[in-house]
Design an enzyme around this catalytic site. Sequence first.
Site, PDB file in Angstrom:
ATOM      1  N   HIS A   1      -3.407  -5.700   0.956  1.00 12.34           N
ATOM      2  CA  HIS A   1      -2.777  -5.928   2.259  1.00 12.34           C
ATOM      3  C   HIS A   1      -2.762  -7.416   2.620  1.00 12.34           C
ATOM      4  CE1 HIS A   1      -2.471  -1.751   3.876  1.00 12.34           C
ATOM      5  NE2 HIS A   1      -3.449  -1.513   3.015  1.00 12.34           N
TER       6      HIS A   1
ATOM      7  N   CYS B   1       0.835  -1.199   0.000  1.00 15.35           N
ATOM      8  CA  CYS B   1       0.000   0.000   0.000  1.00 15.35           C
ATOM      9  C   CYS B   1       0.877   1.260   0.000  1.00 15.35           C
ATOM     10  CB  CYS B   1      -0.976  -0.047   1.186  1.00 15.35           C
ATOM     11  SG  CYS B   1      -2.382   1.074   1.016  1.00 15.35           S
TER      12      CYS B   1
ATOM     13  N   GLU C   1      -1.039  -8.826   4.793  1.00 14.01           N
ATOM     14  CA  GLU C   1      -0.869  -8.993   6.254  1.00 14.01           C
ATOM     15  C   GLU C   1      -2.198  -8.959   6.989  1.00 14.01           C
ATOM     16  OE1 GLU C   1      -0.582  -6.248   4.689  1.00 14.01           O
ATOM     17  OE2 GLU C   1      -0.971  -4.504   5.961  1.00 14.01           O
TER      18      GLU C   1
END
Lengths: 90, 235
Positions: free
Chosen positions: B195, B87, B197
């Site tokens: 994302h 990002c 994660e």
Amino acid sequence: MRFHAQVDVTHRPGIADPQGATVERALPALGWTNVSKVAVAKSIRLVIDAADEVEARSQIDDMCRRFLTNPVLESFTVTISELTPSGADA
Amino acid sequence: MTARVGVVVFPGTNCEHDAAYAVRLLGGDADLVWHRSTDLTGFDAVILPGGFAHGDYLRTGAIARFSPVMDAVGRFAHAGGPVVGICNGFQILCEAGLLPGALQKNAGLKFLCQTVALRVETTSTVLTRGATVGQVLQIPINHFEGSYVCDARTLSALRDDDRVVVRYVDNPNGSIDSIAGICNDARNVVGLMPHPERAVEDVLGSSDGAVLLGSLLVAAASSAPVSVVSSPVRP
């Protein structure tokens, strides 16, 4: 010598300008139905000390290419004027 | 060997704990690295997480590029160390010149916060070596300036050199050629807007990001140690 510079940073063609688009959509509400191509740009002003105007312009162009603008997204124009020693134009 | 991952924190970064959590969950070690740091020695991989580094003043990623740590990140990358920008981290890598192109405001001009389907386009990168080509992953996006743009020559190079890492199945933001993530020539630097994660266990709604960050940990564990110190003297 001391110069005042104004850097106008505009979106390159095809790059989204949501502020310009929003302003353009809002203007007709106040009666301005005759406005198009609204663009909201960024203006950066600075004072620079340099040997002469050519040197000042060269350094500012370098700043624009390396930092102040992203050439993928933006183009720029630079306007320079000499400041008097007293800084009366500042 | 347990991979040790440096998660870089700029003023305004806000996904560093998510990234560190995911790395630890997947069996790696994670340490937060403040942006004033000039030394990445001892790390096997570096993550530039999401957020709003330096307030995204001037442009997204424009100021972060001058943080002292970025010189070390550049050296780490050039030495072959795995670097992933997520990002805002992707935006920073583009501004730093470690990846080509830039991210502009989303088509439709809306902030997008949703889970999207991503297709893995190449497995020859540090982030996708454990995935399969064509694999579709459910990964969240969370951005306003995520529409990837580059000039025609860069786009040709990315396609010809198999450097488009992941594409959106249903392009949410107007990215050119539906590009969600790319890598550098050497394939050790990857940037992506989604994302992974935030998708590492089922309780988060998807665990599909695990294959990506798991790949990074494998790449990190098998990469030669990189000794990297920024050139500027610490003040």
